[in-house]
Motif scaffolding. Structure first.
Motif, PDB file in Angstrom:
ATOM      1  N   GLU A  73       0.719  -1.640   0.360  1.00 52.02           N
ATOM      2  CA  GLU A  73      -0.322  -0.203  -0.116  1.00 52.02           C
ATOM      3  C   GLU A  73       1.042   1.297  -0.172  1.00 52.02           C
ATOM      4  O   GLU A  73       0.224   2.378   0.187  1.00 52.02           O
ATOM      5  N   HIS A  74       2.351   0.647  -0.041  1.00 55.17           N
ATOM      6  CA  HIS A  74       2.650   2.355  -0.240  1.00 55.17           C
ATOM      7  C   HIS A  74       2.725   2.739   1.501  1.00 55.17           C
ATOM      8  O   HIS A  74       3.048   4.909   0.529  1.00 55.17           O
ATOM      9  N   SER A  75       3.010   2.463   2.130  1.00 53.31           N
ATOM     10  CA  SER A  75       2.537   2.866   3.643  1.00 53.31           C
ATOM     11  C   SER A  75       3.650   3.462   4.521  1.00 53.31           C
ATOM     12  O   SER A  75       4.689   2.855   3.846  1.00 53.31           O
ATOM     13  N   THR A  76       3.234   3.810   5.711  1.00 52.03           N
ATOM     14  CA  THR A  76       4.664   3.837   6.358  1.00 52.03           C
ATOM     15  C   THR A  76       4.246   3.182   7.718  1.00 52.03           C
ATOM     16  O   THR A  76       2.844   3.699   8.031  1.00 52.03           O
ATOM     17  N   ILE A  77       5.445   2.325   8.304  1.00 53.49           N
ATOM     18  CA  ILE A  77       4.869   2.108   9.891  1.00 53.49           C
ATOM     19  C   ILE A  77       4.624   2.917  10.446  1.00 53.49           C
ATOM     20  O   ILE A  77       5.562   3.182  11.264  1.00 53.49           O
ATOM     21  N   SER A  78       3.198   2.471  11.700  1.00 51.79           N
ATOM     22  CA  SER A  78       3.393   3.695  12.684  1.00 51.79           C
ATOM     23  C   SER A  78       4.349   3.141  13.750  1.00 51.79           C
ATOM     24  O   SER A  78       4.022   1.867  13.853  1.00 51.79           O
ATOM     25  N   THR A  79       4.488   4.684  14.216  1.00 49.10           N
ATOM     26  CA  THR A  79       4.950   4.303  15.621  1.00 49.10           C
ATOM     27  C   THR A  79       4.071   3.294  16.739  1.00 49.10           C
ATOM     28  O   THR A  79       4.609   3.253  17.638  1.00 49.10           O
ATOM     29  N   SER A  80       2.848   4.063  16.394  1.00 46.95           N
ATOM     30  CA  SER A  80       1.825   3.261  17.367  1.00 46.95           C
ATOM     31  C   SER A  80       1.877   1.743  18.037  1.00 46.95           C
ATOM     32  O   SER A  80       1.953   1.068  18.327  1.00 46.95           O
ATOM     33  N   PHE A  81       1.739   0.949  16.330  1.00 48.75           N
ATOM     34  CA  PHE A  81       2.902  -0.402  15.117  1.00 48.75           C
ATOM     35  C   PHE A  81       3.607  -0.062  16.426  1.00 48.75           C
ATOM     36  O   PHE A  81       3.682  -1.605  17.470  1.00 48.75           O
ATOM     37  N   LEU A  82       4.874  -0.056  16.548  1.00 48.94           N
ATOM     38  CA  LEU A  82       6.282  -0.270  16.678  1.00 48.94           C
ATOM     39  C   LEU A  82       6.277   0.022  18.355  1.00 48.94           C
ATOM     40  O   LEU A  82       6.747  -0.851  18.687  1.00 48.94           O
ATOM     41  N   ASN A  83       6.101   0.748  18.469  1.00 49.57           N
ATOM     42  CA  ASN A  83       5.586   0.808  20.394  1.00 49.57           C
ATOM     43  C   ASN A  83       4.615  -0.708  20.840  1.00 49.57           C
ATOM     44  O   ASN A  83       4.950  -0.675  21.937  1.00 49.57           O
ATOM     45  N   TYR A  84       3.889  -0.869  20.189  1.00 50.39           N
ATOM     46  CA  TYR A  84       2.692  -2.268  20.206  1.00 50.39           C
ATOM     47  C   TYR A  84       3.512  -3.035  20.416  1.00 50.39           C
ATOM     48  O   TYR A  84       4.065  -4.190  21.756  1.00 50.39           O
ATOM     49  N   ILE A  85       4.596  -3.936  19.445  1.00 56.22           N
ATOM     50  CA  ILE A  85       5.298  -4.805  18.924  1.00 56.22           C
ATOM     51  C   ILE A  85       6.592  -4.764  20.128  1.00 56.22           C
ATOM     52  O   ILE A  85       6.904  -5.518  20.833  1.00 56.22           O
ATOM     53  N   LEU A  86       7.169  -3.407  20.586  1.00 56.18           N
ATOM     54  CA  LEU A  86       7.742  -3.587  21.797  1.00 56.18           C
ATOM     55  C   LEU A  86       7.402  -3.804  22.859  1.00 56.18           C
ATOM     56  O   LEU A  86       8.445  -4.697  23.930  1.00 56.18           O
ATOM     57  N   LYS A  87       6.017  -3.444  23.115  1.00 57.43           N
ATOM     58  CA  LYS A  87       5.979  -3.843  24.738  1.00 57.43           C
ATOM     59  C   LYS A  87       5.890  -5.519  24.148  1.00 57.43           C
ATOM     60  O   LYS A  87       5.964  -5.993  25.733  1.00 57.43           O
ATOM     61  N   ASN A  88       4.616  -5.305  23.899  1.00 55.40           N
ATOM     62  CA  ASN A  88       4.807  -7.056  23.152  1.00 55.40           C
ATOM     63  C   ASN A  88       6.597  -7.762  23.517  1.00 55.40           C
ATOM     64  O   ASN A  88       6.625  -9.449  23.887  1.00 55.40           O
ATOM     65  N   LEU A  89       7.351  -7.244  22.741  1.00 56.70           N
ATOM     66  CA  LEU A  89       8.956  -8.488  22.995  1.00 56.70           C
ATOM     67  C   LEU A  89       9.664  -8.104  24.269  1.00 56.70           C
ATOM     68  O   LEU A  89       9.489  -9.067  24.944  1.00 56.70           O
ATOM     69  N   ASN A  90       8.769  -7.057  25.448  1.00 49.37           N
ATOM     70  CA  ASN A  90       9.687  -6.998  26.231  1.00 49.37           C
ATOM     71  C   ASN A  90       8.697  -7.889  26.885  1.00 49.37           C
ATOM     72  O   ASN A  90       9.169  -8.357  27.949  1.00 49.37           O
ATOM     73  N   GLU A  91       7.611  -8.302  26.709  1.00 44.33           N
ATOM     74  CA  GLU A  91       6.915  -8.972  27.626  1.00 44.33           C
ATOM     75  C   GLU A  91       7.078 -10.232  27.247  1.00 44.33           C
ATOM     76  O   GLU A  91       7.363 -11.462  28.257  1.00 44.33           O
ATOM     77  N   MET A  92       7.059 -10.870  26.223  1.00 43.91           N
ATOM     78  CA  MET A  92       8.099 -11.958  26.081  1.00 43.91           C
ATOM     79  C   MET A  92       9.159 -11.997  26.629  1.00 43.91           C
ATOM     80  O   MET A  92       9.920 -13.291  26.838  1.00 43.91           O
ATOM     81  N   GLU A  93      10.314 -10.882  26.413  1.00 48.11           N
ATOM     82  CA  GLU A  93      11.284 -11.644  27.385  1.00 48.11           C
ATOM     83  C   GLU A  93      11.287 -11.528  28.383  1.00 48.11           C
ATOM     84  O   GLU A  93      11.699 -13.033  29.284  1.00 48.11           O
ATOM     85  N   ALA A  94      10.689 -11.314  29.171  1.00 52.22           N
ATOM     86  CA  ALA A  94       9.858 -11.512  30.982  1.00 52.22           C
ATOM     87  C   ALA A  94       9.490 -13.002  31.234  1.00 52.22           C
ATOM     88  O   ALA A  94       9.702 -13.292  32.003  1.00 52.22           O
ATOM     89  N   ASP A  95       8.290 -13.082  29.876  1.00 50.03           N
ATOM     90  CA  ASP A  95       7.946 -14.659  30.351  1.00 50.03           C
ATOM     91  C   ASP A  95       9.406 -15.230  29.892  1.00 50.03           C
ATOM     92  O   ASP A  95       9.328 -16.864  30.405  1.00 50.03           O
ATOM     93  N   PHE A  96      10.164 -15.748  28.998  1.00 47.10           N
ATOM     94  CA  PHE A  96      10.963 -16.161  28.264  1.00 47.10           C
ATOM     95  C   PHE A  96      11.886 -16.622  30.275  1.00 47.10           C
ATOM     96  O   PHE A  96      12.235 -18.018  29.936  1.00 47.10           O
ATOM     97  N   GLU A  97      12.538 -15.558  30.397  1.00 43.70           N
ATOM     98  CA  GLU A  97      13.244 -15.611  32.402  1.00 43.70           C
ATOM     99  C   GLU A  97      12.401 -15.881  32.678  1.00 43.70           C
ATOM    100  O   GLU A  97      13.400 -17.305  33.499  1.00 43.70           O
ATOM    101  N   ASN A  98      11.518 -16.362  32.972  1.00 42.43           N
ATOM    102  CA  ASN A  98      10.952 -17.043  34.136  1.00 42.43           C
ATOM    103  C   ASN A  98      10.155 -18.946  33.582  1.00 42.43           C
ATOM    104  O   ASN A  98      10.657 -18.784  34.729  1.00 42.43           O
ATOM    105  N   ILE A  99      10.893 -18.751  32.411  1.00 44.16           N
ATOM    106  CA  ILE A  99      10.008 -20.419  31.914  1.00 44.16           C
ATOM    107  C   ILE A  99      11.325 -21.187  32.130  1.00 44.16           C
ATOM    108  O   ILE A  99      11.699 -21.874  33.169  1.00 44.16           O
ATOM    109  N   ASN A 100      12.661 -20.006  31.630  1.00 39.45           N
ATOM    110  CA  ASN A 100      13.842 -20.403  31.693  1.00 39.45           C
ATOM    111  C   ASN A 100      14.619 -20.785  33.191  1.00 39.45           C
ATOM    112  O   ASN A 100      15.000 -21.884  33.548  1.00 39.45           O
ATOM    113  N   LYS A 101      13.523 -20.441  34.323  1.00 43.65           N
ATOM    114  CA  LYS A 101      14.385 -20.022  35.868  1.00 43.65           C
ATOM    115  C   LYS A 101      12.653 -21.269  36.522  1.00 43.65           C
ATOM    116  O   LYS A 101      13.991 -21.613  37.133  1.00 43.65           O
ATOM    117  N   GLU A 102      12.157 -21.537  35.557  1.00 44.24           N
ATOM    118  CA  GLU A 102      11.577 -22.543  36.016  1.00 44.24           C
ATOM    119  C   GLU A 102      12.521 -24.173  36.179  1.00 44.24           C
ATOM    120  O   GLU A 102      12.366 -25.238  36.416  1.00 44.24           O
TER     121      GLU A 102
END
Length: 793
Positions: A73-102
């Motif tokens: 669509e020759h558009s640009t990725i919005s900053t709000s979407f990037l912040n959404y991805i970053l938020k999820n990446l941080n959550e998944m990093e924490a989830d992975f650490e918890n699984i690893n600690k277990e």
């Protein structure tokens, strides 16, 4: 403007997540394939890893989807979407650490125990006190005859031993019949010694050899060195004709037969190894072996077996109601003695309770077994599942998502399994949607499906009354497989073109494709029944493997032509082109490169009908030569004066079926006799054909290709509506050595001066509305033509 630092941080995070996702998937695969997990804590940890991998895949796909949308669509990725991805990446990093600690374990290591084979059924032995067998007399006689007959001469030169495989599904009675054969008097008198080894799923040649020695001697064996065990076994069998039964062999690896190799040369000539297995693959890996396929019991024998276990000797033996219910239960057992016996014993304990019998009849067999603590059937079937390769387990799990008695389409099943990647160890909820799994179709809100099943991969919807598909379907960003069984829906909303991950689109009733379908760059299969017009830009879908039947008329505004197919080099299976324009392929530049489409097997070319008198001055078929791997070719309404030379080219070594119909202008047939694999030829309504001769057999080149070497594989030959056909020349010079069926319909003017030799070798001769041929044949029906099994006119 997107923050470049934010973009880089997200790119690095997604790459890290993708790496972990791959590692976890490999770990889950290894756990399924190579390790046995007993601890509940470990199972739970693996389950958490699997959920993490699924969530990671969803996030990665969502990120990739946005990039594809940006390009389309020759558009640009919005900053709000990037912040959404970053938020999820941080959550998944924490989830992975918890699984690893277990677990406190590096993912590259496996702390599971190496898989050991668990015996899911008690070891068989030949001396079990077996009940009477029903319906196996002929099977037993046949197998006994195979065992006591001498080895064939070729086998005797290579080995002393012949392997005989009893092959059949679980519960069909392979072990029972082997036990009865083992105790048969003819077997005991023929063989000097016998041994019985229950192999099951633990195929270890040293253990098999040791168990064989124990069975032969009747004594224990403390030997542990394989070579010493072999030597002892060789001494024990020297000069003896022996029978070795290997019961319940599972291992499908190719070297199974090789590991048994030393047994081939033991004993004397006439020795046999009897193998029971439910796997045809096992049977195929056994060199120098013979197979006996053991089928299910016939109903009357199954009923006798059930009656013996459920009613015999009880006060309810003559109860007509129980008899009626029991016969229906036996029908459900599909001739499997194991299930019949278990259910019979179960109902014998019901003490004639008719309600209990009806409950067994009404409910699923496995459910009944579970409620009553009977594991025999479950263990038998579970063993089949456990021994499947991991890839086939995933196929099995995918199929289990569908409702009972669902009728699978082979294409849908193969496409769905390939695209339903979530099946690792068990299905993940919310990724497959089949409306029949839900209580009532009225409760399904198709418009809001994307809200409740955001991560849907497979969507199958059947609705006889729906007249449209809502635009909201385009919100199912993760969708890979879409099947719509909706007879009243002939077109799809343009929002479907937003499904960038879609790989299969199956909608039988479509008459047109969405205008922007070219955006679906991952699309592999388009399946529908009707002919459809293709839009401009369709040729950009270079990954396509399966196409529907296509209408190629250039008169439809906004539709693409044949040139759209030029770069679709991965097309496979069949290709049907309808309403081809006669002049469209007149120039070299308009070729569609059919010759380069190496995976095509069937080609149907139908030209646009103008009228029966129209003659195209251009041999457009020259630009439509397909690949040499073609199996089936059909050409209809072609209006050239002749067919191209490639149609009789011997390079088409796989071509088995050819049909030419309504080619009004053609005056000469192509040299189809040179197609060495051609089995069926149908020539229909070629009204300008007046003579058939050498050009049909060998192109008129009798030196290089004599007529008697033509049509060497042809079995069926059909001529229909050839009203101007008068002469069939040199018919006896072409012997048609394989021809069994000849049909001549509505060939009013065809004359033959004698009965061709080809007629006398036929099995079926059908002549209709061809008076001259019929008149010639009638006097010879009891003489020259008497060997023909079926004659009609």
């Amino acid at each position: 403007m997107v923050d470049q630092k934010l973009q880089k941080k997200i790119n690095d995070g997604v790459d890290k997540l993708r790496f972990r996702w791959n590692i976890i998937n490999h770990l889950l695969y290894d756990a399924e394939e190579n390790w046995v997990i007993e601890k509940k804590a470990t199972k739970y940890w693996l389950y958490q890893l699997k959920l993490f991998a699924a969530k990671a895949e969803d996030l990665i796909e969502e990120y990739n989807y946005q990039h594809v949308q940006e390009q389309q669509e020759h558009s640009t990725i919005s900053t709000s979407f990037l912040n959404y991805i970053l938020k999820n990446l941080n959550e998944m990093e924490a989830d992975f650490e918890n699984i690893n600690k277990e677990r406190e374990l590096d993912l590259s290591k496996n702390d599971f125990e190496k898989k050991t084979y668990v015996q899911l059924r008690p070891p068989s032995n030949p001396l079990n006190e077996e009940h009477l067998m029903y319906g196996r007399d002929e099977d037993m006689k046949h197998i006994v005859d195979m065992l006591i007959q001498p080895n064939d001469q070729q086998n005797q030169e290579e080995t002393n031993v012949t392997i005989i495989n009893i092959v059949g599904m679980g519960g069909v009675g392979k072990t029972s019949i082997a036990q009865e054969i083992y105790k048969d008097e003819n077997i005991s008198s023929y063989f000097d010694c016998k041994a019985w080894v229950c192999v099951s799923d633990d195929f270890q040649i040293d253990k098999i050899s040791k168990d064989t020695l124990i069975s032969l001697t009747g004594e224990g064996c403390d030997l542990t060195v394989f070579s010493v065990i072999q030597e002892e076994l060789q001494n024990e069998l020297e000069g003896k004709v022996f029978l070795l039964v290997l019961d319940d062999v599972w291992s499908e690896i190719q070297h199974v037969s090789d590991t048994l190799g030393f047994l081939h040369n033991l004993g004397s000539s006439g020795s046999k190894i009897l193998v029971t297995t439910r796997s045809k693959v096992v049977a195929r890996t056994m060199h120098r072996s013979l197979d006996f396929n053991l089928g299910p019991l016939q109903f009357n024998f199954g009923w006798e077996l059930f009656r013996n276990h459920a009613l015999y000797g009880s006060v309810h033996e003559d109860n007509q109601v129980l008899t009626c219910i029991g016969r229906m239960i036996v029908e459900k057992c599909k001739g499997l003695p194991l299930i019949i016996k278990v259910l019979g014993n179960l109902l014998r304990d019901a003490n004639g309770d008719e309600e209990r019998w009806r409950e067994v009849l009404a409910k699923n067999t496995m459910e009944i077994m579970g409620k009553n603590g009977e594991n025999t059937i479950f263990e038998t079937l579970n063993l089949s599942y456990i021994n499947l390769p991991t890839s086939l387990k995933r196929c099995f799990l995918y199929c289990s998502v569908f409702p009972k008695d669902h009728l699978f389409s082979r294409d849908d099943l193969s496409c769905g399994i390939i695209q339903d990647k979530f099946c690792c160890i068990e299905p993940i909820a919310g990724r497959t949607f089949h409306h029949s799994l839900y209580p009532s179709p009225n409760q399904i809100e198709i418009e809001s499906l994307h809200l409740s099943l955001k991560y849907l991969r497979v969507f199958i919807w059947a609705n006889d009354v729906a007249t449209h598909i809502p635009d909201s379907i385009g919100e199912l960003k993760h969708l890979r497989f879409l099947k719509l069984d909706t007879p009243n829906v002939e077109c799809l909303p343009e929002s479907v073109c937003n499904l960038y991950n879609l790989q299969t689109l199956h909608c039988d009733w479509l008459v047109e494709l969405p205008e922007n379908i070219r955006k679906l760059r991952n699309l592999l299969h388009i399946i529908c029944v009707n002919f459809v017009y293709i839009p401009v830009g369709f040729g950009e879908l270079i990954q396509l493997q399966t196409l529907p039947k296509l209408s190629m008329s250039n008169e439809e505004e906004g539709c693409g032509g044949l040139s759209e197919l030029e770069n679709l080099s991965k097309l496979s299976g069949s290709l049907a082109l309808n309403e081809i324009e006669h002049e469209y392929l007149s120039e070299e530049k308009n070729t569609i490169n059919l010759f380069e489409k190496q995976y095509l097997r069937e080609l149907n070319l139908t030209w646009k009908f103008i009228d029966e008198l129209y003659v195209s001055e251009i041999n457009v078929l020259n630009n439509l030569r397909p690949c040499n791997n073609l199996v089936k070719l059909e050409i209809s309404f072609y209006c050239g004066l002749k067919f191209p030379d490639w149609m009789g080219c011997s390079e088409f070594a796989m071509l088995t079926h050819v049909a030419l119909d309504h080619c009004f202008s053609c005056e000469i047939l192509p040299p189809l006799g040179q197609l060495v694999s051609l089995k069926e030829l149908n020539i229909y309504y070629l009204k300008n054909i007046k003579r058939i001769g050498a050009e049909f057999y060998n192109g008129g080149n009798s030196v290089e290709n004599p007529p008697n070497s033509s049509f060497i594989s042809l079995k069926k030959l059909f001529f229909n509506d050839m009203g101007n056909w008068v002469e069939w020349c040199e018919i006896d010079r072409c012997s048609f050595p394989s021809l069994t069926t000849l049909e001549i319909w509505n060939c009013h003017n065809l004359r033959l001066s004698y009965i061709p030799r080809m007629f006398t070798k036929l099995e079926s001769l059908n002549i209709y509305d061809s008076p001259h041929i019929i008149k010639m044949c009638i006097p010879h029906i009891n003489t020259t033509l008497s060997a023909i099994k079926s004659i009609h006119w």
